[in-house]
Design an enzyme around this catalytic site. Structure first.
Site, PDB file in Angstrom:
ATOM      1  N   LYS A  71      -3.355 -46.643 -15.750  1.00 28.26           N
ATOM      2  CA  LYS A  71      -2.671 -47.913 -15.984  1.00 28.26           C
ATOM      3  C   LYS A  71      -1.737 -48.154 -14.811  1.00 28.26           C
ATOM      4  O   LYS A  71      -0.940 -47.285 -14.452  1.00 28.26           O
ATOM      5  CB  LYS A  71      -1.889 -47.890 -17.299  1.00 28.26           C
ATOM      6  CG  LYS A  71      -1.187 -49.225 -17.579  1.00 28.26           C
ATOM      7  CD  LYS A  71      -0.659 -49.315 -19.000  1.00 28.26           C
ATOM      8  CE  LYS A  71       0.565 -48.457 -19.204  1.00 28.26           C
ATOM      9  NZ  LYS A  71       1.199 -48.723 -20.528  1.00 28.26           N
ATOM     10  N   ARG A 114       0.845 -50.468 -27.864  1.00 26.37           N
ATOM     11  CA  ARG A 114       0.775 -49.005 -27.833  1.00 26.37           C
ATOM     12  C   ARG A 114       2.143 -48.378 -28.049  1.00 26.37           C
ATOM     13  O   ARG A 114       2.290 -47.394 -28.779  1.00 26.37           O
ATOM     14  CB  ARG A 114       0.201 -48.537 -26.493  1.00 26.37           C
ATOM     15  CG  ARG A 114       0.042 -47.025 -26.384  1.00 26.37           C
ATOM     16  CD  ARG A 114       0.343 -46.525 -24.993  1.00 26.37           C
ATOM     17  NE  ARG A 114       1.710 -46.720 -24.610  1.00 26.37           N
ATOM     18  CZ  ARG A 114       2.690 -45.843 -24.841  1.00 26.37           C
ATOM     19  NH1 ARG A 114       2.438 -44.720 -25.481  1.00 26.37           N
ATOM     20  NH2 ARG A 114       3.917 -46.100 -24.451  1.00 26.37           N
ATOM     21  N   THR A 141      10.361 -58.392 -26.853  1.00 27.22           N
ATOM     22  CA  THR A 141       8.950 -58.142 -27.151  1.00 27.22           C
ATOM     23  C   THR A 141       8.759 -56.881 -27.972  1.00 27.22           C
ATOM     24  O   THR A 141       8.023 -56.869 -28.970  1.00 27.22           O
ATOM     25  CB  THR A 141       8.152 -58.033 -25.839  1.00 27.22           C
ATOM     26  OG1 THR A 141       8.231 -59.281 -25.139  1.00 27.22           O
ATOM     27  CG2 THR A 141       6.697 -57.700 -26.116  1.00 27.22           C
TER      28      THR A 141
END
Length: 207
Positions: A71, A114, A141
């Site tokens: 990632k 996640r 968020t």
């Protein structure tokens, strides 16, 4: 010569259609167990400063016998208020047997979900089965994702939220079915407390 399979590409909207909380929480639990058992190679994240733009670049690779990928995370605090997210991510998955690229996936939503899913995994053994009150400190968020994720592992009858900006806390409370209140009242008597804030100063004081 054998032709190589086409690399799959998934956008954020496609990820949103495919990714489900219950399945994600279960998979994160399996991943955490595998990591603890030494079955996953995952070096500590290193952030590289992007001068002179005030950003940070963080490559995050991981390898197991069944999966291999990386990632790529970009953190640009200066994007706040511009319409561009402060956190940007791209995920590349490869076939561990051959190294062939399998998928390129936009990673902001995956990162968001996640993180909260890991908290949900931890909540199951750490919070009592009769936990009913959830307190969220923060209105960003991650705060929203944690409300969603934790509701999948406990039947909360009350969710409280605190934010540094009262108007944002009220808006958050309306959107997520919470009660906005100050930090002390939010955590007092709560069964589960989540600190989802980037505050540089403590928001919780010792008992």
């Amino acid at each position: 010569m054998q032709s190589r399979a086409m690399t799959l590409s998934l956008t954020e909207s496609q990820v949103a259609e495919l990714l489900e909380w219950d399945a994600l929480i279960e998979e994160m639990e399996k991943a955490m167990i595998a990591f603890s058992a030494g079955e996953v190679t995952q070096p500590a994240r290193v952030l590289h400063e992007v001068k002179p733009h005030g950003g940070y670049f963080g490559p995050m690779p991981a390898v197991s016998k069944d999966a291999m990928g990386i990632k790529l995370v970009n953190f640009y605090p200066g994007n706040a208020g511009t319409g561009i997210p402060t956190h940007l991510a791209l995920i590349v998955l490869c076939k561990p047997e051959t190294g062939e690229p399998m998928a390129i996936i936009e990673g902001e939503l995956i990162t968001e979900m996640r993180t909260a899913a890991v908290s949900a995994v931890a909540t199951r053994p750490l919070a009592g089965p009769d936990a009913k009150v959830l307190a969220i400190l923060g209105t960003g968020t991650q705060a929203g994702s944690h409300v969603q994720a934790l509701r999948h592992v406990r039947d909360f009858t009350e969710v409280r939220v605190w934010g540094r900006t009262p108007d944002k806390a009220k808006t958050f409370a309306k959107e997520h079915g919470c009660n906005a209140m100050d930090a002390e009242d939010a955590v007092r008597g709560a069964d589960v407390v989540v600190t989802a804030t980037s505050s540089q100063t403590p928001v919780l004081q010792g008992a």
